[in-house]
Scaffold this active site. Structure first.
Site, PDB file in Angstrom:
ATOM      1  N   ARG A   1      -3.445 -21.007  -1.255  1.00 18.74           N
ATOM      2  CA  ARG A   1      -3.921 -22.088  -0.478  1.00 18.74           C
ATOM      3  C   ARG A   1      -2.693 -23.148  -0.214  1.00 18.74           C
ATOM      4  O   ARG A   1      -1.953 -23.391  -0.994  1.00 18.74           O
ATOM      5  CB  ARG A   1      -5.002 -23.042  -1.134  1.00 18.74           C
TER       6      ARG A   1
ATOM      7  N   GLU B   1     -12.008 -24.667   9.746  1.00 29.12           N
ATOM      8  CA  GLU B   1     -12.554 -23.589   9.055  1.00 29.12           C
ATOM      9  C   GLU B   1     -12.625 -22.183  10.144  1.00 29.12           C
ATOM     10  O   GLU B   1     -12.426 -22.672  11.303  1.00 29.12           O
ATOM     11  CB  GLU B   1     -14.047 -23.902   8.798  1.00 29.12           C
TER      12      GLU B   1
ATOM     13  N   ARG C   1      -7.582 -20.511  -6.458  1.00 28.18           N
ATOM     14  CA  ARG C   1      -6.384 -20.361  -5.567  1.00 28.18           C
ATOM     15  C   ARG C   1      -5.143 -21.257  -5.959  1.00 28.18           C
ATOM     16  O   ARG C   1      -5.395 -22.509  -6.320  1.00 28.18           O
ATOM     17  CB  ARG C   1      -6.771 -20.600  -4.246  1.00 28.18           C
TER      18      ARG C   1
END
Length: 136
Positions: free
Chosen positions: A21, A29, A63
């Site tokens: 990330r 999104e 992540r």
């Protein structure tokens, strides 16, 4: 690529891909207006390229939060500067890429061509997460 701030990277020595990330930004999104364009901008910049990864920590999903460099440039700064993501705001901070976001807004680039683009945090609050795409 998954979206404009999440990607899979394989180490140069081979090995397993890692889901990363990008730290300091928030991209739309994938199911949100601008989400596909943001993902495509990230892919155009780094897909099948050698990048430098500097890991800072991990997010709530496990992540790695990373700063990514390609050709000496910060990929997160590039994404925000191109209007493909927002500088990540935290509490009273405008985030690490506030200057790049201000520039993109002034130049009406990417997401900022819209009068009032909806930040991903607000989109998720109203709609929940995007559905997972069907498996091929």
């Amino acid at each position: 690529m998954f979206d404009g701030d999440t990607l899979w990277v394989q180490p140069l020595d081979g090995g397993r891909y890692r889901k990363l990330r990008l730290d300091g930004l928030d991209a739309p999104e994938i199911c949100q207006d601008g989400g596909v364009a943001s993902r495509d901008a990230l892919a155009a910049r780094v897909l099948r390229q050698v990048v430098t990864v500097r890991e800072r920590s991990h997010d709530d999903y496990g992540r790695a939060l990373v700063r990514l460099q390609h050709g000496g440039d910060d990929v997160g700064a590039f994404m925000v500067q191109q209007g493909q993501a927002w500088s990540y705001r935290w509490r009273h901070s405008e985030g690490p890429f506030a200057q790049e976001e201000a520039q993109a807004r002034a130049q009406k680039k990417g997401l900022f061509t819209a009068a009032s683009p909806e930040p991903p945090r607000d989109f998720r609050r109203r709609h929940g997460p995007c559905p997972m795409p069907p498996r091929p």
